[in-house]
Write a protein that holds these residues in place. Structure first.
Motif, PDB file in Angstrom:
ATOM      1  N   GLU A  33      -0.187  -3.517  -9.589  1.00 55.06           N
ATOM      2  CA  GLU A  33      -0.292  -2.174  -8.974  1.00 55.06           C
ATOM      3  C   GLU A  33       0.904  -1.860  -8.075  1.00 55.06           C
ATOM      4  O   GLU A  33       1.016  -0.738  -7.581  1.00 55.06           O
ATOM      5  N   LEU A  34       1.745  -2.842  -7.827  1.00 53.86           N
ATOM      6  CA  LEU A  34       2.891  -2.596  -6.945  1.00 53.86           C
ATOM      7  C   LEU A  34       4.058  -2.067  -7.773  1.00 53.86           C
ATOM      8  O   LEU A  34       4.772  -2.830  -8.434  1.00 53.86           O
ATOM      9  N   ASN A  35       4.218  -0.763  -7.755  1.00 53.01           N
ATOM     10  CA  ASN A  35       5.327  -0.125  -8.471  1.00 53.01           C
ATOM     11  C   ASN A  35       6.034   0.828  -7.526  1.00 53.01           C
ATOM     12  O   ASN A  35       5.385   1.645  -6.858  1.00 53.01           O
ATOM     13  N   GLY A  36       7.331   0.733  -7.489  1.00 54.71           N
ATOM     14  CA  GLY A  36       8.091   1.597  -6.599  1.00 54.71           C
ATOM     15  C   GLY A  36       9.376   0.919  -6.177  1.00 54.71           C
ATOM     16  O   GLY A  36       9.802  -0.081  -6.782  1.00 54.71           O
ATOM     17  N   THR A  37       9.990   1.471  -5.140  1.00 55.40           N
ATOM     18  CA  THR A  37      11.315   0.994  -4.740  1.00 55.40           C
ATOM     19  C   THR A  37      11.372   0.781  -3.236  1.00 55.40           C
ATOM     20  O   THR A  37      11.010   1.668  -2.458  1.00 55.40           O
ATOM     21  N   LEU A  38      11.826  -0.401  -2.876  1.00 53.54           N
ATOM     22  CA  LEU A  38      12.112  -0.687  -1.472  1.00 53.54           C
ATOM     23  C   LEU A  38      13.612  -0.509  -1.268  1.00 53.54           C
ATOM     24  O   LEU A  38      14.417  -1.221  -1.885  1.00 53.54           O
ATOM     25  N   PHE A  39      13.988   0.472  -0.463  1.00 54.56           N
ATOM     26  CA  PHE A  39      15.390   0.643  -0.087  1.00 54.56           C
ATOM     27  C   PHE A  39      15.602   0.041   1.289  1.00 54.56           C
ATOM     28  O   PHE A  39      14.776   0.212   2.188  1.00 54.56           O
ATOM     29  N   VAL A  58       3.060  -1.376   2.441  1.00 49.61           N
ATOM     30  CA  VAL A  58       2.897  -0.521   1.258  1.00 49.61           C
ATOM     31  C   VAL A  58       1.418  -0.533   0.876  1.00 49.61           C
ATOM     32  O   VAL A  58       0.867  -1.585   0.565  1.00 49.61           O
ATOM     33  N   PRO A  59       0.745   0.623   0.919  1.00 48.44           N
ATOM     34  CA  PRO A  59      -0.684   0.636   0.582  1.00 48.44           C
ATOM     35  C   PRO A  59      -0.905   0.405  -0.909  1.00 48.44           C
ATOM     36  O   PRO A  59      -0.102   0.843  -1.747  1.00 48.44           O
ATOM     37  N   ARG A  60      -2.001  -0.287  -1.202  1.00 49.93           N
ATOM     38  CA  ARG A  60      -2.398  -0.444  -2.604  1.00 49.93           C
ATOM     39  C   ARG A  60      -2.841   0.931  -3.120  1.00 49.93           C
ATOM     40  O   ARG A  60      -3.497   1.670  -2.388  1.00 49.93           O
ATOM     41  N   PRO A  61      -2.483   1.311  -4.340  1.00 49.49           N
ATOM     42  CA  PRO A  61      -2.930   2.613  -4.847  1.00 49.49           C
ATOM     43  C   PRO A  61      -4.448   2.756  -4.763  1.00 49.49           C
ATOM     44  O   PRO A  61      -5.176   1.824  -5.093  1.00 49.49           O
ATOM     45  N   HIS A  62      -4.902   3.887  -4.276  1.00 54.58           N
ATOM     46  CA  HIS A  62      -6.326   4.237  -4.158  1.00 54.58           C
ATOM     47  C   HIS A  62      -7.061   3.381  -3.127  1.00 54.58           C
ATOM     48  O   HIS A  62      -8.297   3.353  -3.111  1.00 54.58           O
ATOM     49  N   ALA A  63      -6.348   2.693  -2.264  1.00 56.25           N
ATOM     50  CA  ALA A  63      -7.007   1.873  -1.240  1.00 56.25           C
ATOM     51  C   ALA A  63      -7.692   2.785  -0.221  1.00 56.25           C
ATOM     52  O   ALA A  63      -7.254   3.912   0.029  1.00 56.25           O
ATOM     53  N   GLU A  77      -7.391   0.533   5.837  1.00 57.45           N
ATOM     54  CA  GLU A  77      -6.050   0.771   6.380  1.00 57.45           C
ATOM     55  C   GLU A  77      -5.080  -0.354   6.052  1.00 57.45           C
ATOM     56  O   GLU A  77      -3.875  -0.118   5.915  1.00 57.45           O
ATOM     57  N   ASP A  78      -5.591  -1.568   5.943  1.00 55.02           N
ATOM     58  CA  ASP A  78      -4.682  -2.696   5.704  1.00 55.02           C
ATOM     59  C   ASP A  78      -4.747  -3.215   4.270  1.00 55.02           C
ATOM     60  O   ASP A  78      -4.308  -4.339   4.000  1.00 55.02           O
ATOM     61  N   ASP A  79      -5.289  -2.411   3.363  1.00 61.33           N
ATOM     62  CA  ASP A  79      -5.355  -2.843   1.964  1.00 61.33           C
ATOM     63  C   ASP A  79      -4.021  -2.529   1.296  1.00 61.33           C
ATOM     64  O   ASP A  79      -3.738  -1.387   0.935  1.00 61.33           O
ATOM     65  N   GLY A  80      -3.204  -3.529   1.176  1.00 58.08           N
ATOM     66  CA  GLY A  80      -1.882  -3.332   0.589  1.00 58.08           C
ATOM     67  C   GLY A  80      -1.029  -4.558   0.827  1.00 58.08           C
ATOM     68  O   GLY A  80      -1.546  -5.667   0.998  1.00 58.08           O
ATOM     69  N   TRP A  81       0.280  -4.351   0.826  1.00 57.90           N
ATOM     70  CA  TRP A  81       1.208  -5.469   0.940  1.00 57.90           C
ATOM     71  C   TRP A  81       2.217  -5.219   2.058  1.00 57.90           C
ATOM     72  O   TRP A  81       2.538  -4.064   2.364  1.00 57.90           O
ATOM     73  N   VAL A  82       2.676  -6.292   2.605  1.00 54.22           N
ATOM     74  CA  VAL A  82       3.803  -6.218   3.526  1.00 54.22           C
ATOM     75  C   VAL A  82       5.016  -6.751   2.771  1.00 54.22           C
ATOM     76  O   VAL A  82       5.001  -7.895   2.293  1.00 54.22           O
TER      77      VAL A  82
END
Ligand SMILES: [Fe+2]
Length: 500
Positions: free
Chosen positions: A48-54, A435-440, A443-448
């Protein structure tokens, strides 16, 4: 004493948690520019982690062997880490400012830097040369379809997100004039009251105007167009790097510093070295309404101290509550010093404080939230300007003293609980990005996401941590082929610019 169960075994760390040589190695220049898919991965990238870290930061700490005086003077190098379909891609490019291009061609330092880098030839070669190098090295943000490398002294530089090529200075469709500053710390308002709940981006600029300072507020809609711009004058010199927003206000801390330009004018020091901390003076808290029709600016006072970064702010009853990383004084950069030899013990660590700004009584109270040395806070982007529960921050490995950041900490502001993940003794950290998990919904459902420097292999890793259980081993650890000199700030976007 705080216990961190399941934390990585660091029993081999005694006394200091690092060696100076290891820390210094993370400040070697990275002269190459790369494009590659990351192949050396421990764990698995979540589907589910899709995107770009700049990320942006100083990539060159020397020009053809001539050391710059301070990392803040280093040419901006933008890194792009793409997550797509369980794979990751890395690329990096220098921001082609005129100064970068000219110095690389000449093979030597041609410009002075704000933080003390001087042209060769002593003070005479720098005498009354007031042209500082443009570096665009502090932050990078994707907004309104534009990728912008930011620094606070002048206009942003626009890059092509597909190629990372530098496209030139960005004027926001006329929102910025030539030479206008645009700070490196814009704030994302997820639901702007003035725009019917649409998101907007709020930023500011600081311009000295004689004995006073002009703060200009910019608000950009989702297309990147400046929809509000208003200027306010405050007395005295202001060195303001960051600010915070609420639905109704922008909040600035005017640190108690003075500026004596003479050493800069005469070629003896960089402009940033002419800033002197004034411990006997208060910090002024400037509160400016975001609605341009409301010109009722408020100024409150609190203890002396220095703030680079705020975590967040929000409104509650008659108060604004703001959380900030505070130093007892401004860490001055001496002209003759070498940042690589900095005595960490001689510098007060940044600590996390909560300030209550009572707008009715005009009073400020504060309390210490975290005494561990910390910097580079971040939160869930949907909570900017709102009451929130969790923050993530770079932290020192040891609970006391000042030291390089070697850990990442999560603080639960409701319960006071902490979680920490450390990469000591041979790893070094920086800014964590949530980065929040999609559809979470939590508040802390996601990744650092964070970039760490691994001195053992002289390379950097991108780590994906489970934000709900930070002290576990990473969900994935991506070993890059190269190191990334310690960067400053970055942002994550759900957009992907690399073909899979
Ligand atoms: Fe910053």
């Amino acid at each position: 004493m705080q216990i961190f169960p399941n934390q990585k075994d660091t029993s081999n760390v005694t006394g200091t948690s690092y060696t100076r040589e290891d820390w210094q190695a993370g400040y070697q220049s990275l002269k190459q520019e790369f494009d590659y898919w990351v192949e050396d991965i421990e764990g698995e990238i979540p589907p589910e982690l899709n995107g770009t870290l700049f990320r942006n930061g100083p990539g060159l700490l020397d020009i053809n062997g001539q050391n710059i005086h301070h990392p803040f003077d280093g040419d901006g190098m933008v890194c792009r880490i793409t997550f797509t379909n369980r794979r990751a891609h890395f690329s990096n490019r220098y921001v082609r400012t005129p100064g970068y291009v000219e110095e690389q061609k000449a093979g030597k330092v041609l410009y002075r830097g704000v933080f003390g880098t001087q042209k060769p030839g002593g003070w005479l070669a720098n005498f009354f040369d007031l042209q500082n190098k443009e570096i665009a090295n502090t932050n990078v943000i994707y907004w309104g379809g534009k990728l912008l490398a930011l620094w606070e002294a002048s206009e942003p530089y626009r890059l092509d997100p597909q190629t990372l090529d530098t496209l030139g200075k960005e004027y926001l469709d006329g929102g910025l004039a030539k030479g206008d500053a645009f700070s490196a710390h814009p704030r994302f308002d997820p639901s702007s009251k003035l725009d019917g709940g649409e998101p907007c981006l709020v930023n500011f600029s600081i311009k000295p105007t004689g004995l006073s300072t002009t703060i200009t507020i910019f608000e950009l809609d989702t297309r990147g167009k400046v929809i509000r711009k208003h200027a306010h004058s405050i007395p005295g010199f202001a060195f303001i790097h960051d600010f915070a927003i609420t639905p109704n206000y922008c909040i600035f801390f005017q640190n108690p510093v003075s500026f004596n330009p003479l050493p800069f004018l005469t070629g003896m020091a960089g402009a940033g070295q002419c800033v002197k901390f004034q411990p006997d003076k208060s910090t002024r808290v400037i509160i400016i309404p975001r609605n341009p029709k409301n010109r009722e600016m408020k100024t409150l006072e609190t203890h002396s101290g220095f703030v680079f970064h705020h975590v967040n702010a929000f409104e509650r009853d008659q108060e604004i509550i703001i959380d900030s990383v505070c130093y007892e004084s401004f860490p001055e950069i001496e002209p003759g010093s070498d940042f690589r030899q900095v005595d960490f013990d001689a510098i007060a660590p940044g600590k996390l404080w909560r300030f209550h700004l009572n707008l009715e009584e005009g009073k400020v109270t504060r309390k210490l939230l975290e005494s561990r040395c910390c910097e580079f806070p971040s939160i869930h982007r949907e909570n900017v300007g709102r009451d929130y529960r969790y923050l993530y921050i770079g932290a020192a490995h040891d609970a006391t003293g000042n030291a390089p950041l070697q850990a990442f900490q999560k603080i639960d502001l409701e319960t006071g609980d902490r979680q920490m993940w450390s990469v000591a003794p041979r790893g070094f950290g920086g800014e964590p990005i949530f980065v929040p998990r999609p559809h979470a919904t939590a508040e802390d459902d996601g990744w650092v996401l964070a970039v760490i420097y691994d001195a053992e292999h002289h390379r950097s890793d991108v780590v994906i941590l489970d934000a709900q259980d930070l002290h576990r081993q990473p969900v994935a650890r991506l070993h890059l082929k190269n190191h990334i000199p310690y960067s400053l700030h970055g942002n994550f976007t759900d957009e992907v610019f690399v073909d899979d």
